[in-house]
Design a protein around this motif. Sequence first.
Motif, PDB file in Angstrom:
ATOM      1  N   LEU A  96      40.649  43.468  26.214  1.00 57.12           N
ATOM      2  CA  LEU A  96      40.739  42.583  27.565  1.00 57.12           C
ATOM      3  C   LEU A  96      41.790  43.179  28.288  1.00 57.12           C
ATOM      4  O   LEU A  96      41.274  43.183  29.542  1.00 57.12           O
ATOM      5  CB  LEU A  96      41.335  41.183  27.112  1.00 57.12           C
ATOM      6  CG  LEU A  96      40.730  40.278  26.026  1.00 57.12           C
ATOM      7  CD1 LEU A  96      41.126  38.962  26.006  1.00 57.12           C
ATOM      8  CD2 LEU A  96      39.069  39.895  26.807  1.00 57.12           C
ATOM      9  N   GLY A  97      42.665  43.882  27.941  1.00 59.70           N
ATOM     10  CA  GLY A  97      43.752  44.839  28.872  1.00 59.70           C
ATOM     11  C   GLY A  97      45.014  45.015  28.355  1.00 59.70           C
ATOM     12  O   GLY A  97      45.159  45.256  27.226  1.00 59.70           O
ATOM     13  N   TYR A  98      45.847  45.194  29.025  1.00 60.19           N
ATOM     14  CA  TYR A  98      47.552  45.329  28.665  1.00 60.19           C
ATOM     15  C   TYR A  98      48.169  44.064  28.920  1.00 60.19           C
ATOM     16  O   TYR A  98      47.922  43.306  29.863  1.00 60.19           O
ATOM     17  CB  TYR A  98      47.914  46.503  29.210  1.00 60.19           C
ATOM     18  CG  TYR A  98      47.393  47.735  29.083  1.00 60.19           C
ATOM     19  CD1 TYR A  98      47.286  48.169  27.863  1.00 60.19           C
ATOM     20  CD2 TYR A  98      46.753  48.549  30.339  1.00 60.19           C
ATOM     21  CE1 TYR A  98      46.613  49.580  27.716  1.00 60.19           C
ATOM     22  CE2 TYR A  98      46.475  49.629  29.938  1.00 60.19           C
ATOM     23  CZ  TYR A  98      46.036  50.305  28.687  1.00 60.19           C
ATOM     24  OH  TYR A  98      45.706  51.514  28.546  1.00 60.19           O
ATOM     25  N   GLN A  99      49.431  43.849  28.473  1.00 62.62           N
ATOM     26  CA  GLN A  99      50.320  42.648  28.724  1.00 62.62           C
ATOM     27  C   GLN A  99      51.490  43.637  28.363  1.00 62.62           C
ATOM     28  O   GLN A  99      51.879  44.137  27.230  1.00 62.62           O
ATOM     29  CB  GLN A  99      49.992  41.643  27.801  1.00 62.62           C
ATOM     30  CG  GLN A  99      50.946  40.599  28.178  1.00 62.62           C
ATOM     31  CD  GLN A  99      51.095  39.347  27.489  1.00 62.62           C
ATOM     32  OE1 GLN A  99      50.357  39.216  26.502  1.00 62.62           O
ATOM     33  NE2 GLN A  99      51.265  38.108  28.194  1.00 62.62           N
TER      34      GLN A  99
ATOM     35  N   SER B 192      49.999  40.737  32.986  1.00 66.05           N
ATOM     36  CA  SER B 192      48.687  41.176  32.331  1.00 66.05           C
ATOM     37  C   SER B 192      48.039  42.306  33.276  1.00 66.05           C
ATOM     38  O   SER B 192      48.212  42.025  34.792  1.00 66.05           O
ATOM     39  CB  SER B 192      47.702  40.378  32.049  1.00 66.05           C
ATOM     40  OG  SER B 192      48.200  39.512  31.168  1.00 66.05           O
ATOM     41  N   TYR B 193      47.517  43.524  32.696  1.00 69.08           N
ATOM     42  CA  TYR B 193      46.895  44.409  33.705  1.00 69.08           C
ATOM     43  C   TYR B 193      45.550  44.802  32.804  1.00 69.08           C
ATOM     44  O   TYR B 193      45.647  44.753  31.834  1.00 69.08           O
ATOM     45  CB  TYR B 193      47.505  45.761  33.393  1.00 69.08           C
ATOM     46  CG  TYR B 193      49.011  45.554  34.293  1.00 69.08           C
ATOM     47  CD1 TYR B 193      49.417  45.602  35.305  1.00 69.08           C
ATOM     48  CD2 TYR B 193      50.353  45.502  33.354  1.00 69.08           C
ATOM     49  CE1 TYR B 193      50.502  45.658  35.994  1.00 69.08           C
ATOM     50  CE2 TYR B 193      51.724  45.105  33.749  1.00 69.08           C
ATOM     51  CZ  TYR B 193      51.667  45.269  35.144  1.00 69.08           C
ATOM     52  OH  TYR B 193      53.041  45.064  35.842  1.00 69.08           O
ATOM     53  N   ALA B 194      44.558  45.221  33.797  1.00 64.09           N
ATOM     54  CA  ALA B 194      43.373  45.777  33.305  1.00 64.09           C
ATOM     55  C   ALA B 194      43.505  47.263  32.834  1.00 64.09           C
ATOM     56  O   ALA B 194      44.413  47.570  33.252  1.00 64.09           O
ATOM     57  CB  ALA B 194      42.468  45.741  34.639  1.00 64.09           C
ATOM     58  N   LEU B 195      42.664  47.317  31.991  1.00 61.41           N
ATOM     59  CA  LEU B 195      42.918  48.767  31.224  1.00 61.41           C
ATOM     60  C   LEU B 195      42.713  49.853  32.407  1.00 61.41           C
ATOM     61  O   LEU B 195      43.642  50.952  32.247  1.00 61.41           O
ATOM     62  CB  LEU B 195      41.726  48.917  30.437  1.00 61.41           C
ATOM     63  CG  LEU B 195      41.837  49.656  28.810  1.00 61.41           C
ATOM     64  CD1 LEU B 195      43.192  49.096  28.425  1.00 61.41           C
ATOM     65  CD2 LEU B 195      40.716  49.386  28.210  1.00 61.41           C
ATOM     66  N   ASP B 196      42.285  49.685  33.374  1.00 57.51           N
ATOM     67  CA  ASP B 196      42.162  50.843  34.380  1.00 57.51           C
ATOM     68  C   ASP B 196      43.118  50.702  35.565  1.00 57.51           C
ATOM     69  O   ASP B 196      43.318  51.700  36.551  1.00 57.51           O
ATOM     70  CB  ASP B 196      40.686  51.092  35.204  1.00 57.51           C
ATOM     71  CG  ASP B 196      40.157  49.802  35.648  1.00 57.51           C
ATOM     72  OD1 ASP B 196      40.956  48.941  35.715  1.00 57.51           O
ATOM     73  OD2 ASP B 196      39.187  49.832  36.046  1.00 57.51           O
ATOM     74  N   GLU B 197      43.803  49.775  35.426  1.00 56.70           N
ATOM     75  CA  GLU B 197      45.204  49.504  36.506  1.00 56.70           C
ATOM     76  C   GLU B 197      46.239  50.069  36.169  1.00 56.70           C
ATOM     77  O   GLU B 197      47.022  50.692  37.348  1.00 56.70           O
ATOM     78  CB  GLU B 197      45.240  47.919  36.305  1.00 56.70           C
ATOM     79  CG  GLU B 197      45.655  47.465  37.617  1.00 56.70           C
ATOM     80  CD  GLU B 197      46.026  45.850  37.326  1.00 56.70           C
ATOM     81  OE1 GLU B 197      46.836  45.092  38.250  1.00 56.70           O
ATOM     82  OE2 GLU B 197      45.299  45.200  36.405  1.00 56.70           O
TER      83      GLU B 197
ATOM     84  N   ASN C  19      32.715  44.628  24.057  1.00 49.39           N
ATOM     85  CA  ASN C  19      33.641  45.103  24.736  1.00 49.39           C
ATOM     86  C   ASN C  19      35.017  44.565  24.017  1.00 49.39           C
ATOM     87  O   ASN C  19      35.013  43.065  23.918  1.00 49.39           O
ATOM     88  CB  ASN C  19      34.037  44.819  25.987  1.00 49.39           C
ATOM     89  CG  ASN C  19      35.092  45.177  26.825  1.00 49.39           C
ATOM     90  OD1 ASN C  19      35.938  45.986  26.260  1.00 49.39           O
ATOM     91  ND2 ASN C  19      35.413  44.775  28.190  1.00 49.39           N
TER      92      ASN C  19
ATOM     93  N   ASP D 168      40.162  41.485  22.416  1.00 47.81           N
ATOM     94  CA  ASP D 168      39.214  40.380  22.412  1.00 47.81           C
ATOM     95  C   ASP D 168      38.932  39.612  21.062  1.00 47.81           C
ATOM     96  O   ASP D 168      37.913  40.290  20.480  1.00 47.81           O
ATOM     97  CB  ASP D 168      37.872  40.537  23.474  1.00 47.81           C
ATOM     98  CG  ASP D 168      37.112  39.320  23.713  1.00 47.81           C
ATOM     99  OD1 ASP D 168      37.414  38.272  22.956  1.00 47.81           O
ATOM    100  OD2 ASP D 168      36.157  39.387  24.525  1.00 47.81           O
TER     101      ASP D 168
END
Length: 412
Positions: free
Chosen positions: A5-8, A15-20, A2, A37
């Motif tokens: 890690l997500g978005y900022q 910070s946000y998760a990718l599916d958020e 993976n 990552d």
Amino acid sequence: MNKVLGYQCSICGKSYALDEVEYVCPADGGNLDVVLDYDAIAKNVSVADIQASKETSMWRYLPLLPVGKPGFEYTPLHTVGWTPVYAPAPLRQATGLNQLWVKDESGNPSASFKDRASALLVVRAREVGADVIVTASTGNAGAALAGMAAATGQSATIFAPKTAPPAKIAQLLIFGARVLLVDGTYDDAFDLSVEATEAFGWYCRNTGYNPFTAEGKKTAAFEIWEQVLLAQKLDRPLCVFVSVGDGNIISGLHKGFKDLQALGWLEHMPRIFGVQSEGSAAIANAYQAGTEQIDPVSATTLADSISVDLPRDGLRALRAATQTGGAYVVVPDDEIIAAIATLGKVGVFAEPAGSTAYAGVLKALDEGLIGSDDPVLALVTGSGLKDVKAAMQAAGEAQIVAPNLDAVRKVL
Ligand SMILES: *Cc1c(COP(=O)(O)O)cnc(C)c1O
Ligand SMILES: [Zn+2]
């Protein structure tokens, strides 16, 4: 592995998760950075691996791109990116720069830099199960998406101002996209495309809106790193010049260099210089004023690809210069046209927004922002075939002769 890690958010830092979230920060509308990552990536791939890659497209950097889940290594059109870098001696002489490179993006499949973003976006669209991909465009982003979608059998809808150059509209139509020419500006097309995205449940590729476009565009930074920084021993930071409209190419370049830095693969962060037309200089205005407050302008420039009232990626675009010791410069349209002619004489055919970076190099020399010992690279972002009317303005008239040798002798 993976890789993401997500978005900022680039404004509030949340910070946000990718599916958020899908596009921009829900709190403040800020552009989102994709957070990689780096530890996982560094364990998986090395500089030597990349340099040994036989892949000659932007997909040679797949280990550093936020797509390609294991078992889903879908990477269409291996003709995007890995564009040539030239070191034209006549331009070195004309400018007095000891080291000057031109990176020519016109050889991309739809003849502009935008293919880098669209190639990544069609993959992302497939990964999130999107049916219809929509984008607003001054022409090139649409042509890139339309071409890529045609090649992969995906469905594209393009909103472009009806004043876009005919060659770009022809590309949109020939690639079979649904084309909606908006009776208004690019900014009107942008707002309308976002409304349509929400109303019809489409997937939106818009520049400075979808976080993945910059991730595609950052591959040009990786190429500059391999083609120039690793290949040459520079004793000063490279000065990279790029034309700026919405500001997503320049922020993508910055992101690419930051990725390399985070991996420990970059010795010196390049200085990034944004070049805007006098008639469309919202970000340069903020730079000059020393503020991060970017006020819209009423854009008037013949460089249609950078004709933008309100830059959609303005903050990150500004920081690309301020955080790297670069700067913003503005150039008038007649210098953009003159740069088309200059680049043509070394075999590079640029559209106005493509020659703008070189016009910016001359301006920066003039203003003393760079000197003859600074290594410089100008990014030519789009082909002159995109806008033949502007090219003819730069080229002047051809001679007409009667069909006999005497007539030829007379004009020689
Ligand atoms: C889109 C484009 C630009 C500017 O990119 P932004 O991300 O809008 O700043 C420059 N040149 C060409 C040819 C383009 O198509
Ligand atoms: Zn935010």
